[in-house]
Enzyme design. Sequence first.
Site, PDB file in Angstrom:
ATOM      1  CB  SER A 117      -0.957  -0.002   1.192  1.00  7.03           C
ATOM      2  OG  SER A 117      -0.231  -0.155   2.386  1.00  7.03           O
TER       3      SER A 117
ATOM      4  CG  HIS B 218      -0.680   0.427  -4.612  1.00  4.83           C
ATOM      5  ND1 HIS B 218      -1.445  -0.668  -4.306  1.00  4.83           N
ATOM      6  CD2 HIS B 218       0.084   0.071  -5.684  1.00  4.83           C
ATOM      7  CE1 HIS B 218      -1.169  -1.642  -5.158  1.00  4.83           C
ATOM      8  NE2 HIS B 218      -0.242  -1.221  -5.993  1.00  4.83           N
TER       9      HIS B 218
ATOM     10  CB  CYS C 221     -13.844  -0.968  13.441  1.00  5.42           C
ATOM     11  SG  CYS C 221     -14.173   0.561  14.339  1.00  5.42           S
TER      12      CYS C 221
ATOM     13  NE  ARG D 281       8.112  -9.823  -4.190  1.00  5.57           N
ATOM     14  CZ  ARG D 281       7.157  -8.898  -4.196  1.00  5.57           C
ATOM     15  NH1 ARG D 281       6.069  -9.079  -4.919  1.00  5.57           N
ATOM     16  NH2 ARG D 281       7.300  -7.810  -3.482  1.00  5.57           N
TER      17      ARG D 281
HETATM   18 ZN   LIG Z   1       0.703  -3.416   5.198  1.00  7.58          ZN
HETATM   19 ZN   LIG Z   2     -15.695  -0.150  15.937  1.00  6.21          ZN
END
Ligand SMILES: [Zn+2]
Ligand SMILES: [Zn+2]
Length: 385
Positions: free
Chosen positions: A67, A70, A138, A242
């Site tokens: 990320s 990115h 969440c 890899r």
């Molecule tokens: Zn990560």
């Molecule tokens: Zn939460």
Amino acid sequence: MKGLVLEARWDPRPDYTVSDWEKRTGKAITGSSVWRDPKLEVKEWADPAPGPTQVLLEIKACGVCGSDVHFYETDPDGYILYPGLTHFPTILGHEFSARVSEAGDEVATLVPGDMVTVEEMIWCGRCVHCRNGYPNHCLHLEEIGFTIPGAFAERIAVDEKYCWKIDAIAERLGDEEKAYELGALTEPTSVSYNAMFERAGGFRPGHYVAVFGAGPIGLAAVGLARAAGAGMVVAFEVMPERRELARQVGADHVYDPATVAPGDVLMELSKGAGFDFQVEAAGVPHLTVPEMEKALAINGKMVQIGRAARRVPMYLEAFQVRRAQAFGAQGHSGHETFPNVIRLVASGRLDLRPIITACYGLDGAVEAIARSGERRDGKILVKPE
Ligand SMILES: [Zn+2]
Ligand SMILES: [Zn+2]
């Protein structure tokens, strides 16, 4: 203190509707549709001041995640590639280990000097999903290094309830520095663990496991499959470096999916029985899922970890005939995941040391992210000292 700060311009694409919540909070739900012209720079940032339930942490190692790449890479219009929840400017970095240097008045479980790793997901504990036991979903999530300041920095303040001690790893290795390096792998490894064992319910000792994609998440999945008693572990990965790492962390066979048909290979290796447990960690399910379907064992499970915002052709008849199941997974919090990963590492049964392929100082953080973009490394670490 110093930190790797990402600044970007709030410039929603013409076809993107900015919600009232986004306007109010300054957060973008789909970052890649909102943030333009990112600039990454190691610079001064205000020192964190811990609250009563927080600890002040001195960061020892922080891994570069896909990320982070990115945020650095952009599309032809200059928008960041990362499609998720984001709020800038902020400090990047979310896969880290640290030493407690100060504890707030109400902190009950940590003292200065403790060695810890930290969850990236700042789940609220109050929303319906959290209260039902699903912190990875969440409704009021903050994310370290995405919406609030992260760990490519000298220090960070976090609530004690997101910290997990890694002293058992140091005891095993007899080397604090190495323990901090391995401790920084806990977060990405927990993403694989959550998907494989919490969401998909794992597999039986002896079962055959295939992992598609051998970036850090796939490599952790290979190591976990081996540690959990797989009868055979097979990895598919396009980059030769890899593939070698996959072998080092426990794959029995590795293949370049550009030169073989993975589904046929798996049927051959299993003498027609198919594979019991298949992990998608490549983020290209439109290519991998049709191959995985070809190799489903009776009761076969497929679990999706790689992110890909696109529709995938699926032949559900294969799932009926093979009484198979597919699982979606995100996150790493809750369900004993962090402590179990730490136990596996501390016991030596999960040895991911080979996947750490480079370390940079904090001043080299931008370079570390650029190198990670070449996608040849396992995990690249940034170490502030
Ligand atoms: Zn990560
Ligand atoms: Zn939460």
